[in-house]
Design a protein around this motif. Structure first.
Motif, PDB file in Angstrom:
ATOM      1  N   LYS A   1      11.732  10.444   2.619  1.00 21.01           N
ATOM      2  CA  LYS A   1      10.771  11.275   3.395  1.00 21.01           C
ATOM      3  C   LYS A   1      11.172  12.454   4.194  1.00 21.01           C
ATOM      4  CE  LYS A   1       6.327  10.403   5.589  1.00 21.01           C
ATOM      5  NZ  LYS A   1       5.552  11.079   4.997  1.00 21.01           N
ATOM      6  N   GLN A   2      11.880  11.909   4.869  1.00 19.31           N
ATOM      7  CA  GLN A   2      12.487  13.028   6.002  1.00 19.31           C
ATOM      8  C   GLN A   2      13.167  14.172   5.269  1.00 19.31           C
ATOM      9  OE1 GLN A   2      11.968  13.125   9.434  1.00 19.31           O
ATOM     10  NE2 GLN A   2      12.993  14.976   9.368  1.00 19.31           N
ATOM     11  N   LYS A   3      14.166  13.808   4.175  1.00 21.43           N
ATOM     12  CA  LYS A   3      14.840  15.051   3.424  1.00 21.43           C
ATOM     13  C   LYS A   3      13.876  15.878   2.791  1.00 21.43           C
ATOM     14  CE  LYS A   3      18.746  13.818   1.528  1.00 21.43           C
ATOM     15  NZ  LYS A   3      19.780  13.253   0.663  1.00 21.43           N
ATOM     16  N   ILE A   4      12.879  15.268   2.285  1.00 20.28           N
ATOM     17  CA  ILE A   4      11.788  16.073   1.409  1.00 20.28           C
ATOM     18  C   ILE A   4      11.250  17.034   2.605  1.00 20.28           C
ATOM     19  CG2 ILE A   4       9.953  16.224   0.411  1.00 20.28           C
ATOM     20  CD1 ILE A   4      10.932  13.481  -1.046  1.00 20.28           C
ATOM     21  N   GLU A   5      10.788  16.674   3.778  1.00 21.52           N
ATOM     22  CA  GLU A   5      10.026  17.207   4.532  1.00 21.52           C
ATOM     23  C   GLU A   5      10.897  18.396   5.008  1.00 21.52           C
ATOM     24  OE1 GLU A   5       8.697  14.632   7.751  1.00 21.52           O
ATOM     25  OE2 GLU A   5       7.182  13.953   6.529  1.00 21.52           O
ATOM     26  N   GLU A   6      12.137  18.424   5.396  1.00 20.30           N
ATOM     27  CA  GLU A   6      13.047  19.345   5.822  1.00 20.30           C
ATOM     28  C   GLU A   6      13.242  20.387   4.686  1.00 20.30           C
ATOM     29  OE1 GLU A   6      16.637  17.360   7.121  1.00 20.30           O
ATOM     30  OE2 GLU A   6      15.598  16.316   8.844  1.00 20.30           O
ATOM     31  N   ALA A   7      13.403  19.857   3.447  1.00 25.98           N
ATOM     32  CA  ALA A   7      13.750  20.578   2.234  1.00 25.98           C
ATOM     33  C   ALA A   7      12.450  21.604   2.064  1.00 25.98           C
ATOM     34  CB  ALA A   7      14.057  19.787   0.964  1.00 25.98           C
ATOM     35  N   LEU A   8      11.308  21.101   2.184  1.00 27.28           N
ATOM     36  CA  LEU A   8      10.180  22.045   2.107  1.00 27.28           C
ATOM     37  C   LEU A   8      10.215  23.080   3.100  1.00 27.28           C
ATOM     38  CD1 LEU A   8       7.456  19.437   1.008  1.00 27.28           C
ATOM     39  CD2 LEU A   8       8.575  21.194  -0.345  1.00 27.28           C
TER      40      LEU A   8
ATOM     41  N   ASN B   1      12.724  24.369   4.813  1.00 31.26           N
ATOM     42  CA  ASN B   1      13.924  25.256   4.382  1.00 31.26           C
ATOM     43  C   ASN B   1      13.957  25.799   3.029  1.00 31.26           C
ATOM     44  OD1 ASN B   1      14.799  24.685   6.998  1.00 31.26           O
ATOM     45  ND2 ASN B   1      16.171  22.756   6.144  1.00 31.26           N
ATOM     46  N   ASP B   2      12.886  25.551   2.171  1.00 31.87           N
ATOM     47  CA  ASP B   2      12.602  25.840   0.846  1.00 31.87           C
ATOM     48  C   ASP B   2      13.827  25.579   0.007  1.00 31.87           C
ATOM     49  OD1 ASP B   2      11.328  27.331  -1.065  1.00 31.87           O
ATOM     50  OD2 ASP B   2      12.148  29.393  -0.807  1.00 31.87           O
ATOM     51  N   ASN B   3      14.345  24.581  -0.028  1.00 33.20           N
ATOM     52  CA  ASN B   3      15.578  24.404  -0.605  1.00 33.20           C
ATOM     53  C   ASN B   3      15.483  22.729  -1.315  1.00 33.20           C
ATOM     54  OD1 ASN B   3      16.161  22.629   1.593  1.00 33.20           O
ATOM     55  ND2 ASN B   3      18.208  23.229   1.595  1.00 33.20           N
ATOM     56  N   PHE B   4      14.127  22.508  -1.805  1.00 34.47           N
ATOM     57  CA  PHE B   4      13.731  21.243  -2.210  1.00 34.47           C
ATOM     58  C   PHE B   4      14.960  20.647  -3.228  1.00 34.47           C
ATOM     59  CE2 PHE B   4      11.676  18.142  -4.885  1.00 34.47           C
ATOM     60  CZ  PHE B   4      11.044  17.371  -4.321  1.00 34.47           C
ATOM     61  N   PHE B   5      15.254  21.354  -4.304  1.00 35.69           N
ATOM     62  CA  PHE B   5      15.849  20.507  -5.558  1.00 35.69           C
ATOM     63  C   PHE B   5      17.393  20.863  -4.981  1.00 35.69           C
ATOM     64  CE2 PHE B   5      12.223  22.038  -7.899  1.00 35.69           C
ATOM     65  CZ  PHE B   5      11.908  20.774  -8.459  1.00 35.69           C
ATOM     66  N   ASP B   6      18.019  21.651  -4.166  1.00 40.86           N
ATOM     67  CA  ASP B   6      19.367  21.521  -3.599  1.00 40.86           C
ATOM     68  C   ASP B   6      19.316  20.357  -2.809  1.00 40.86           C
ATOM     69  OD1 ASP B   6      19.960  23.720  -5.068  1.00 40.86           O
ATOM     70  OD2 ASP B   6      19.480  25.265  -3.573  1.00 40.86           O
ATOM     71  N   ALA B   7      18.496  20.347  -1.844  1.00 45.21           N
ATOM     72  CA  ALA B   7      18.489  19.271  -0.855  1.00 45.21           C
ATOM     73  C   ALA B   7      18.472  17.766  -1.483  1.00 45.21           C
ATOM     74  CB  ALA B   7      17.302  19.420   0.168  1.00 45.21           C
ATOM     75  N   LEU B   8      17.734  17.396  -2.396  1.00 49.75           N
ATOM     76  CA  LEU B   8      17.634  16.272  -3.076  1.00 49.75           C
ATOM     77  C   LEU B   8      18.991  16.135  -4.068  1.00 49.75           C
ATOM     78  CD1 LEU B   8      13.801  15.717  -3.584  1.00 49.75           C
ATOM     79  CD2 LEU B   8      15.359  14.541  -1.922  1.00 49.75           C
ATOM     80  N   GLY B   9      19.256  17.071  -4.784  1.00 50.73           N
ATOM     81  CA  GLY B   9      20.348  17.017  -5.767  1.00 50.73           C
ATOM     82  C   GLY B   9      19.973  16.084  -6.918  1.00 50.73           C
ATOM     83  N   LYS B  10      20.852  16.142  -7.858  1.00 54.77           N
ATOM     84  CA  LYS B  10      20.783  15.497  -8.860  1.00 54.77           C
ATOM     85  C   LYS B  10      20.743  13.831  -8.927  1.00 54.77           C
ATOM     86  CE  LYS B  10      22.465  19.003 -12.052  1.00 54.77           C
ATOM     87  NZ  LYS B  10      23.541  19.415 -13.167  1.00 54.77           N
ATOM     88  N   ARG B  11      21.688  13.451  -7.615  1.00 57.40           N
ATOM     89  CA  ARG B  11      21.930  11.996  -7.457  1.00 57.40           C
ATOM     90  C   ARG B  11      20.492  11.345  -7.238  1.00 57.40           C
ATOM     91  NH1 ARG B  11      26.396   9.944  -3.261  1.00 57.40           N
ATOM     92  NH2 ARG B  11      27.084   8.721  -4.538  1.00 57.40           N
ATOM     93  N   SER B  12      19.723  12.028  -6.327  1.00 55.48           N
ATOM     94  CA  SER B  12      18.414  11.199  -6.190  1.00 55.48           C
ATOM     95  C   SER B  12      17.424  11.119  -7.426  1.00 55.48           C
ATOM     96  CB  SER B  12      17.546  12.168  -4.964  1.00 55.48           C
ATOM     97  OG  SER B  12      18.109  12.276  -3.953  1.00 55.48           O
ATOM     98  N   TRP B  13      17.650  12.124  -8.362  1.00 53.61           N
ATOM     99  CA  TRP B  13      16.744  12.139  -9.473  1.00 53.61           C
ATOM    100  C   TRP B  13      17.173  11.006 -10.462  1.00 53.61           C
ATOM    101  CZ3 TRP B  13      12.217  14.152  -8.786  1.00 53.61           C
ATOM    102  CH2 TRP B  13      12.028  15.424  -7.790  1.00 53.61           C
ATOM    103  N   LYS B  14      18.573  11.132 -10.550  1.00 55.03           N
ATOM    104  CA  LYS B  14      19.327  10.053 -11.310  1.00 55.03           C
ATOM    105  C   LYS B  14      19.101   8.566 -11.102  1.00 55.03           C
ATOM    106  CE  LYS B  14      23.511   8.957 -14.053  1.00 55.03           C
ATOM    107  NZ  LYS B  14      24.648   9.462 -14.618  1.00 55.03           N
ATOM    108  N   ALA B  15      19.240   8.638  -9.837  1.00 54.75           N
ATOM    109  CA  ALA B  15      18.939   7.226  -9.019  1.00 54.75           C
ATOM    110  C   ALA B  15      17.578   6.673  -9.543  1.00 54.75           C
ATOM    111  CB  ALA B  15      19.361   6.903  -7.640  1.00 54.75           C
TER     112      ALA B  15
END
Length: 58
Positions: free
Chosen positions: A28-35, A37-51
């Protein structure tokens, strides 16, 4: 254990919603910050999606 292929559109959509919900719940916190900062996919990275997809398939 091998994952069972999904051949039903409704089931695929349900699984996608569950995966997105898990990502939002645990980041939640990481997503709010990413939105902000306009870097949603970079902030979450492939690791979050794979997990998320691995845990949803289990």
């Amino acid at each position: 254990m091998a994952a069972t292929p999904i051949d039903n559109d409704a089931r695929a959509q349900q699984l996608a919603r569950a995966i997105a919900s898990d990502i939002q719940l645990y980041n939640k916190q990481k997503i709010e910050e990413a939105l902000i900062n306009d870097n949603f996919f970079d902030a979450l990275g492939k690791r979050s999606w794979k997990a998320a997809t691995c845990s949803a398939a289990a």
